[in-house]
Design a protein around this motif. Structure first.
Motif, PDB file in Angstrom:
ATOM      1  N   THR A   1       8.175   0.161 -19.175  1.00  2.87           N
ATOM      2  CA  THR A   1       9.300   0.026 -18.253  1.00  2.87           C
ATOM      3  C   THR A   1       8.741  -0.431 -16.976  1.00  2.87           C
ATOM      4  OG1 THR A   1       8.073   2.331 -17.561  1.00  2.87           O
ATOM      5  CG2 THR A   1       9.813   2.610 -19.100  1.00  2.87           C
ATOM      6  N   SER A   2       9.693  -0.875 -16.023  1.00  2.00           N
ATOM      7  CA  SER A   2       9.527  -1.160 -14.811  1.00  2.00           C
ATOM      8  C   SER A   2      10.173  -0.426 -13.740  1.00  2.00           C
ATOM      9  CB  SER A   2       9.816  -2.670 -15.003  1.00  2.00           C
ATOM     10  OG  SER A   2       9.738  -3.338 -13.929  1.00  2.00           O
ATOM     11  N   VAL A   3       9.409  -0.174 -12.821  1.00  2.00           N
ATOM     12  CA  VAL A   3      10.059   0.576 -11.613  1.00  2.00           C
ATOM     13  C   VAL A   3       9.707  -0.017 -10.051  1.00  2.00           C
ATOM     14  CG1 VAL A   3      10.382   2.920 -10.465  1.00  2.00           C
ATOM     15  CG2 VAL A   3       9.569   2.755 -12.699  1.00  2.00           C
ATOM     16  N   LEU A   4      10.694  -0.588  -9.441  1.00  2.00           N
ATOM     17  CA  LEU A   4      10.565  -1.088  -8.397  1.00  2.00           C
ATOM     18  C   LEU A   4      10.768   0.056  -7.326  1.00  2.00           C
ATOM     19  CD1 LEU A   4      10.550  -3.680  -6.585  1.00  2.00           C
ATOM     20  CD2 LEU A   4      13.074  -3.386  -6.678  1.00  2.00           C
ATOM     21  N   VAL A   5       9.459   0.274  -6.467  1.00  2.00           N
ATOM     22  CA  VAL A   5       9.369   1.172  -5.418  1.00  2.00           C
ATOM     23  C   VAL A   5       9.262   0.424  -4.140  1.00  2.00           C
ATOM     24  CG1 VAL A   5       8.056   3.262  -4.577  1.00  2.00           C
ATOM     25  CG2 VAL A   5       8.357   2.809  -6.886  1.00  2.00           C
ATOM     26  N   ALA A   6      10.271   0.900  -3.239  1.00  2.00           N
ATOM     27  CA  ALA A   6      10.143   0.126  -1.746  1.00  2.00           C
ATOM     28  C   ALA A   6       9.193   1.203  -0.828  1.00  2.00           C
ATOM     29  CB  ALA A   6      11.541   0.279  -1.199  1.00  2.00           C
ATOM     30  N   PRO A   7       8.763   0.649   0.223  1.00  3.73           N
ATOM     31  CA  PRO A   7       8.184   1.573   1.108  1.00  3.73           C
ATOM     32  C   PRO A   7       8.764   2.849   1.643  1.00  3.73           C
ATOM     33  CG  PRO A   7       8.334  -0.706   2.036  1.00  3.73           C
ATOM     34  CD  PRO A   7       8.574  -0.793   0.955  1.00  3.73           C
TER      35      PRO A   7
ATOM     36  N   ALA B   1       0.693  -1.247   0.013  1.00  3.41           N
ATOM     37  CA  ALA B   1       0.021   0.015  -0.065  1.00  3.41           C
ATOM     38  C   ALA B   1       0.831   1.411  -0.005  1.00  3.41           C
ATOM     39  CB  ALA B   1      -1.016  -0.053   1.286  1.00  3.41           C
ATOM     40  N   ARG B   2       1.853   1.355   0.826  1.00  2.00           N
ATOM     41  CA  ARG B   2       2.612   2.500   1.016  1.00  2.00           C
ATOM     42  C   ARG B   2       3.581   2.655  -0.418  1.00  2.00           C
ATOM     43  NH1 ARG B   2       3.021   0.576   6.182  1.00  2.00           N
ATOM     44  NH2 ARG B   2       2.091   1.955   7.673  1.00  2.00           N
ATOM     45  N   SER B   3       3.991   1.697  -0.760  1.00  2.00           N
ATOM     46  CA  SER B   3       4.910   1.766  -2.294  1.00  2.00           C
ATOM     47  C   SER B   3       3.519   2.503  -3.295  1.00  2.00           C
ATOM     48  CB  SER B   3       5.266   0.364  -2.908  1.00  2.00           C
ATOM     49  OG  SER B   3       6.046   0.036  -1.987  1.00  2.00           O
ATOM     50  N   CYS B   4       2.367   2.058  -3.258  1.00  2.00           N
ATOM     51  CA  CYS B   4       1.456   2.530  -4.277  1.00  2.00           C
ATOM     52  C   CYS B   4       1.325   3.917  -3.953  1.00  2.00           C
ATOM     53  CB  CYS B   4       0.241   1.601  -4.174  1.00  2.00           C
ATOM     54  SG  CYS B   4       0.383  -0.040  -4.735  1.00  2.00           S
TER      55      CYS B   4
END
Ligand code: NAP
Ligand code: MG
Length: 403
Positions: free
Chosen positions: A290-296, A191-194
């Motif tokens: 594209t692809s993006v990895l997002v951490a909390p 949820a936080r990453s989103c």
């Protein structure tokens, strides 16, 4: 022209095969002539992963955590054939899986739109970004074949030994059952990453599950999203003029098809797996994703969604010409440079990222493109070029942009 200065290094994760070849071309033609590029380099090419027993992958993820922004080239996930081909000490895990586990991140996939590569869905005008929860559910489930009549139950045994039981079904003949789980902590990170990514990209966030049927399981996802949103993000969303909304997955699917795009669609693990393939295909090309990895905690890693394009690499090794599309890898770099620029307050770097993307799109829209796009474009008078000439054409457009 003076080169743009950077203050903090980008974490650079090099990779394998054809994308490793493109990686160097992109740096040499499109970055190094214009930027005093500061990177902390990690070689995730399979040979060096093997040499370090995969420690380099872990080190690169820790560096990403330390500096906050990384850019990654596609890498081989070894299978039996690769173990033999590279004479590996063991069948290492997927680097993306290792990095995702360390960063506890969520992957966001978004298409790059250009005129001439038209989405199958006519109403789509802007990208639809899919966020897929990457933990649990059916991907970590236990299933069982039921041979005949009998009772199946869910049993939870607490640490003090007390049990809670729920009947699954009284079977009067053969059947099947499945037990799956998720974790509140993982759903919270998702949820936080989103929410962070929605703020970062200034797009609305949609989230959908089947909570009307799955009254405890999916409903928990819905509740956790809402609690975190209300407590930590509502004001920030209001200030940014963006919206979070929850809806039933059936309704979401119908709305997506009728929409113009331009939002993030957060999905549970299985829904994200299936829907991302549908959305990617309908937008036209894997090479443009594209692809993006997002951490909390906000750590962000940029890459292309496609793999190492093995078939093209073998042609390249034989000395044959390739026409491999470098767009998604270029956008991984521009995404990372823009983010670094924003974090460090270097407007020139942000502007450079915008111009690099514009030069890339303009090149395609003016008719110069790689073969994969030439095959599907609606443009006429197309100039299909090889891997290197495509990047050189972008450089010409970029130099014009930069003045
Ligand atoms: P792939 O590299 O994505 O390529 C599959 C096919 O899609 C290619 O053969 C090519 O079709 C087309 N394609 C993909 N990207 C393209 C591009 N940029 N330009 C032009 N055509 C493109 O998938 P794969 O061949 O299944 O996997 C190769 C290796 O990549 C595997 O070892 C896998 O482990 C790895 N992989 C890594 C990542 C990652 O690091 N994120 C993701 C997926 C796969 P044609 O051959 O018909 O031209
Ligand atoms: Mg899939």
């Amino acid at each position: 022209m003076e080169k743009i200065k950077m203050t903090t290094p980008l974490v650079e994760m090099d990779g394998d095969e054809m994308t490793r070849i493109l990686w160097k071309m992109i740096k040499d033609e499109l970055l190094l002539p214009f930027i005093d590029l500061k990177t902390e380099y990690y070689d995730l090419g399979l040979e060096y992963r093997d040499e370090t027993n995969d420690q380099v992958t872990i080190d690169s993820a820790l560096a990403a955590k330390k500096y906050g922004v990384a850019v990654k080239c596609a890498t081989i996930t070894p299978n039996a054939a690769r173990v033999e081909e590279y004479n590996l000490k063991e069948m290492y895990k997927s680097p993306n899986g290792t990095i995702r586990a360390i960063l506890d991140g969520t992957v966001f996939r978004a298409p790059i739109l250009v005129k001439g590569i038209e989405p199958t869905v006519k109403t789509w005008k802007k990208p639809i970004t899919i966020a897929r929860h990457a933990y649990g559910d059916v991907y970590k489930a236990t299933d069982m074949k039921i041979p005949g009549a009998g009772k199946a139950e869910l049993v939870y045994t607490a640490e003090d030994g007390t049990e809670v039981r729920e009947l699954i079904h009284e079977f009067d003949g053969p059947g099947i059952i499945q037990g799956m789980h998720n974790l509140e902590s993982s759903i919270g990170s998702f949820a936080r990453s989103c929410f962070n990514f929605a703020l970062e990209t200034e797009q609305d966030l949609w989230f959908a599950t089947k909570d009307t049927i799955s009254k405890k399981y999916d409903h928990t996802f819905k509740d956790i999203f809402q609690e975190i949103f209300d407590a930590e993000y509502k004001e920030k969303f209001d200030a940014a003029g963006i919206e979070y909304f929850y809806t039933l997955i059936d309704d979401a699917v119908a709305r997506v098809i009728r929409s113009e795009g331009g939002y993030i669609w957060a999905c549970k693990n299985y829904d994200g797996d299936v829907m991302s393939d549908m959305v990617a295909t309908a937008f036209g090309s894997l090479a443009m994703m594209t692809s993006v990895l997002v951490a909390p905690d906000g750590t962000t890693e940029y890459e292309a969604a496609h793999g190492t394009v093995q078939r093209h690499y073998y042609k390249h090794l034989k000395g044959e010409e390739t026409s491999t599309n470098s767009v998604a890898t270029i956008f991984a770099w521009s995404g990372a440079l823009r983010k670094r620029g924003k974090l460090d307050g270097i407007q020139e770097l942000v502007d450079f990222a915008d111009k690099l993307e514009k030069a890339t799109i303009d090149t395609i829209e003016s008719g110069t493109m790689t073969k994969d796009l030439a095959l599907i474009t609606t443009l006429e008078n197309v100039n299909a070029v090889n891997s290197e000439d495509f990047i050189k054409a972008i450089r010409v457009a970029l130099e014009k942009e930069l003045g």
